[in-house]
Design an enzyme around this catalytic site. Structure first.
Site: not given
Length: 183
Positions: A178-179, A122-124, A14, A46
């Site tokens: 796989l689903g 913002g730490n992401s 993101h 992410d």
């Protein structure tokens, strides 16, 4: 987090607009900026890998997130609330391991490291470090303050290591799913 002294930077997907950003500028600790290019990203994990055309960058030492224990020191670095507070360092402990959180109706991120080191918007994309200064995770999300305090989460660095290696060697990493679909 610079993971290769030549060109590769690891961050959250993101942070780079889920890979759709047209122009990416990478801001370095010394204040220099360089254009970056998203080589790989995965919105579900992410996680993203960005390339800059530079050499000799100081690379971070990667730790072993599989050997973490609850109670160990954790240090989060990031830019909470934007560039006004860039390079903020907070400390805490590893509060939990193998946590799962629902990000939205369709997405659950699993096997996260839980820490009480402050992780704010913002730490992401910043590193979560152990007591040796090794990167053990990539800061990703914080539970909203109205729900609880001190609940920050990071992606384990061991989840990212094979992805980094594959992107450096082959230029891409294919996520296997796989689903079951119901009709």
């Amino acid at each position: 987090v610079i993971v290769d002294p030549k060109v590769y930077i690891l961050t959250n997907s993101h942070v780079v607009g889920d890979g759709d950003a047209r122009d990416i500028n990478v801001l370095f600790e010394n204040g220099d900026t360089m254009p970056g290019k998203v080589l790989w990203n995965d919105a579900v994990l992410d996680l993203a890998i960005v390339k800059v055309n530079a050499t000799g960058l100081p690379a971070a030492d990667l730790g072993d997130s599989d050997s973490l224990e609850v109670g160990e020191l954790a240090v989060a670095i990031g830019n909470p609330l934007g560039l006004d507070f860039q390079r903020t360092v907070t400390s805490g402990i590893i509060s939990g391991l193998n946590r799962s959180i629902r990000v939205n109706q369709y997405t659950v991120i699993e096997n996260l490291i839980q820490t009480d080191a402050s992780i704010n918007p913002g730490n992401s994309g910043g590193p979560l470090l152990n007591g040796k200064g090794e990167v053990i995770g990539i800061n990703t999300v914080k539970i909203r303050p109205e729900a609880a305090e001190g609940l920050g989460f990071a992606l384990p660095i061991n989840l990212a290591k094979p992805i980094i290696d594959e992107v450096i060697k082959h230029g891409d990493f294919k996520t296997v799913y796989l689903g079951i679909s119901l009709a």
